[in-house]
Enzyme design. Structure first.
Site, PDB file in Angstrom:
ATOM      1  N   THR A 192       0.838  -1.194   0.000  1.00  0.00           N
ATOM      2  CA  THR A 192       0.000   0.000   0.000  1.00  0.00           C
ATOM      3  C   THR A 192       0.878   1.251   0.000  1.00  0.00           C
ATOM      4  O   THR A 192       1.984   1.215   0.549  1.00  0.00           O
ATOM      5  CB  THR A 192      -0.854  -0.041   1.287  1.00  0.00           C
ATOM      6  OG1 THR A 192      -1.785  -1.101   1.148  1.00  0.00           O
ATOM      7  CG2 THR A 192      -1.568   1.247   1.576  1.00  0.00           C
ATOM      8  N   ARG A 220     -14.167  -7.176   0.077  1.00  0.00           N
ATOM      9  CA  ARG A 220     -13.463  -6.814   1.319  1.00  0.00           C
ATOM     10  C   ARG A 220     -12.935  -5.387   1.203  1.00  0.00           C
ATOM     11  O   ARG A 220     -12.286  -5.020   0.231  1.00  0.00           O
ATOM     12  CB  ARG A 220     -12.304  -7.778   1.551  1.00  0.00           C
ATOM     13  CG  ARG A 220     -11.465  -7.478   2.819  1.00  0.00           C
ATOM     14  CD  ARG A 220     -10.217  -6.699   2.513  1.00  0.00           C
ATOM     15  NE  ARG A 220      -9.315  -6.594   3.659  1.00  0.00           N
ATOM     16  CZ  ARG A 220      -8.231  -5.816   3.685  1.00  0.00           C
ATOM     17  NH1 ARG A 220      -7.914  -5.088   2.640  1.00  0.00           N
ATOM     18  NH2 ARG A 220      -7.465  -5.760   4.744  1.00  0.00           N
ATOM     19  N   VAL A 221     -13.222  -4.583   2.207  1.00  0.00           N
ATOM     20  CA  VAL A 221     -12.656  -3.230   2.257  1.00  0.00           C
ATOM     21  C   VAL A 221     -11.762  -3.176   3.480  1.00  0.00           C
ATOM     22  O   VAL A 221     -12.191  -3.527   4.580  1.00  0.00           O
ATOM     23  CB  VAL A 221     -13.767  -2.169   2.349  1.00  0.00           C
ATOM     24  CG1 VAL A 221     -13.173  -0.786   2.547  1.00  0.00           C
ATOM     25  CG2 VAL A 221     -14.632  -2.208   1.096  1.00  0.00           C
ATOM     26  N   GLY A 222     -10.534  -2.753   3.283  1.00  0.00           N
ATOM     27  CA  GLY A 222      -9.603  -2.680   4.405  1.00  0.00           C
ATOM     28  C   GLY A 222      -9.701  -1.342   5.105  1.00  0.00           C
ATOM     29  O   GLY A 222     -10.697  -0.622   5.025  1.00  0.00           O
ATOM     30  N   ASP A 223      -8.633  -1.010   5.783  1.00  0.00           N
ATOM     31  CA  ASP A 223      -8.573   0.251   6.524  1.00  0.00           C
ATOM     32  C   ASP A 223      -8.342   1.457   5.623  1.00  0.00           C
ATOM     33  O   ASP A 223      -8.721   2.585   5.962  1.00  0.00           O
ATOM     34  CB  ASP A 223      -7.399   0.198   7.505  1.00  0.00           C
ATOM     35  CG  ASP A 223      -6.088   0.009   6.737  1.00  0.00           C
ATOM     36  OD1 ASP A 223      -5.963  -1.007   6.023  1.00  0.00           O
ATOM     37  OD2 ASP A 223      -5.214   0.901   6.806  1.00  0.00           O
ATOM     38  N   HIS A 245      -1.776  -4.375   8.509  1.00  0.00           N
ATOM     39  CA  HIS A 245      -2.930  -5.277   8.551  1.00  0.00           C
ATOM     40  C   HIS A 245      -4.222  -4.476   8.733  1.00  0.00           C
ATOM     41  O   HIS A 245      -4.494  -3.926   9.799  1.00  0.00           O
ATOM     42  CB  HIS A 245      -2.731  -6.278   9.693  1.00  0.00           C
ATOM     43  CG  HIS A 245      -3.833  -7.273   9.778  1.00  0.00           C
ATOM     44  ND1 HIS A 245      -4.459  -7.600  10.953  1.00  0.00           N
ATOM     45  CD2 HIS A 245      -4.446  -7.998   8.806  1.00  0.00           C
ATOM     46  CE1 HIS A 245      -5.399  -8.498  10.707  1.00  0.00           C
ATOM     47  NE2 HIS A 245      -5.402  -8.758   9.416  1.00  0.00           N
ATOM     48  N   GLY A 246      -5.003  -4.408   7.651  1.00  0.00           N
ATOM     49  CA  GLY A 246      -6.141  -3.500   7.598  1.00  0.00           C
ATOM     50  C   GLY A 246      -7.176  -3.721   8.682  1.00  0.00           C
ATOM     51  O   GLY A 246      -7.725  -2.769   9.241  1.00  0.00           O
TER      52      GLY A 246
END
Ligand code: ASP
Length: 331
Positions: A192, A220-223, A245-246
């Site tokens: 990222t 999936r949507v991370g942080d 790690h999201g």
């Protein structure tokens, strides 16, 4: 009229916190340095912090070494779904997109959400339709997918690794007899990208962009696109972009934690370290942050094996990858 210039401009960059393999280390460092130069160039010409972070992140989205834009990792179905956020510290305006497909520079779409809608987050189909409305063209999926991302996806599907292993210290957790081999763990990418900036007028901004994590579930949507988790900017404290790690970052609202600590008087560096320490203690999560305080004070910290980072202030470019490194050259 008095000169409105009050601050020495600063830009700080990360290219993802994880166990970056040696074969990617030089491309990652070159990429974060190019991004810092692009952002700084905007700032010294009198551009805004928002312009600078967008320019810096676009450079990394266009670089296939990073998991953002071109080079994004693939979900379990072998598709690209990208997340991005941008935030302007002046009035806390922000824009994000999540699960967008076929967009070359998601950070610019996030900026359009911030500037051209009444909303803060658009996802999936709606985000793609909005892109068309504002003239951001679709690009073919293949133009975003690298051979490395495809190979990584093939291996990942074979080993059926869980996302949690990606951000820890691979030497301590990878195991041949379990779900993942150490070779698989060391080479899985999720770099990222992010940028924070302070412009000459004392304004701060932050931006983050990602393809997420290899073999994530579709949807999936991370942080990264979540304001307060993946990024935060407030002229009253500073700006932060996160990586790692999201799911852990989201649980502790990592970026907002850093600015919260700065509000209580901590330096950008101490605040970055304290927030990552809390994430490790509360949810056993690992990652990294880059921070700029409202007065130009810089923070950079990571709890993974490596993080590619760079910053420019007062004409000096600093960069590194391994813990303790700080190379300096004139720009
Ligand atoms: N935080 C990103 C995510 O979980 C991954 C990363 O930072 O490398 O989507």
């Amino acid at each position: 009229m008095s000169d409105p210039v009050v601050r020495e401009p600063v830009v700080v960059i990360h290219g993802g916190a994880w166990a970056i393999p040696d074969k990617l280390s030089s491309a990652s460092v070159t990429g974060v340095c190019a991004a810092a130069r692009a952002g700084y160039e905007v700032l010294i010409r009198g551009g805004s912090a928002v312009d600078a972070v967008e320019a810096a992140v676009r450079v990394m989205e266009d670089c296939p070494a990073f998991d953002a834009g071109t080079g994004s990792v693939l979900n379990t179905k072998g598709e690209v779904e990208m997340d991005s956020v941008i935030m302007d510290g002046r009035e806390l305006r922000c824009g994000s997109v999540a699960c967008v497909q076929n967009i070359k520079n998601p950070v610019s779409l996030a900026r359009a959400v911030m500037e051209k809608t009444d909303h803060t987050l658009l996802v999936g189909r709606g985000a793609n339709e909005f892109a068309e409305e504002v003239g951001i063209q679709r690009v073919p999926t293949d133009s975003l997918v690298t051979e490395d991302a495809r190979e990584e996806w093939r291996q990942f599907m074979q080993f059926k690794t869980t996302v949690n292993v990606l951000f820890r210290n691979s030497k301590s957790i990878c195991r041949d007899g379990g779900h993942v081999t150490s070779a698989a763990c060391d080479t899985r990418g999720h770099d990222t990208v992010g940028a924070v900036a302070l412009d000459r007028f004392g304004n701060t901004a932050a931006a983050t962009s990602t393809g997420g994590i290899t073999a994530k579930r579709p949807g999936r949507v991370g942080d990264s696109p979540i304001v307060g988790a993946g990024a935060y900017a407030d002229n009253e404290s500073g700006a932060v972009s996160t990586t790692g790690h999201g799911e852990s970052i989201t649980k502790v609202c990592l970026a907002r934690q850093v600015t919260h600590h700065m509000e209580s008087g901590m330096s950008a560096q101490a605040a970055s370290e304290a927030a990552l320490q809390k994430m490790a203690a509360r949810v056993k999560g690992h990652g990294g942050v880059v921070t700029v305080g409202k007065d130009g004070d810089i923070g950079m910290h990571f709890t993974t094996e490596r993080m590619a980072w760079s910053w420019i202030k007062a004409g000096k470019l600093h960069y590194g990858l391994n813990s303790g490194e700080n190379f300096v050259i004139d720009v």
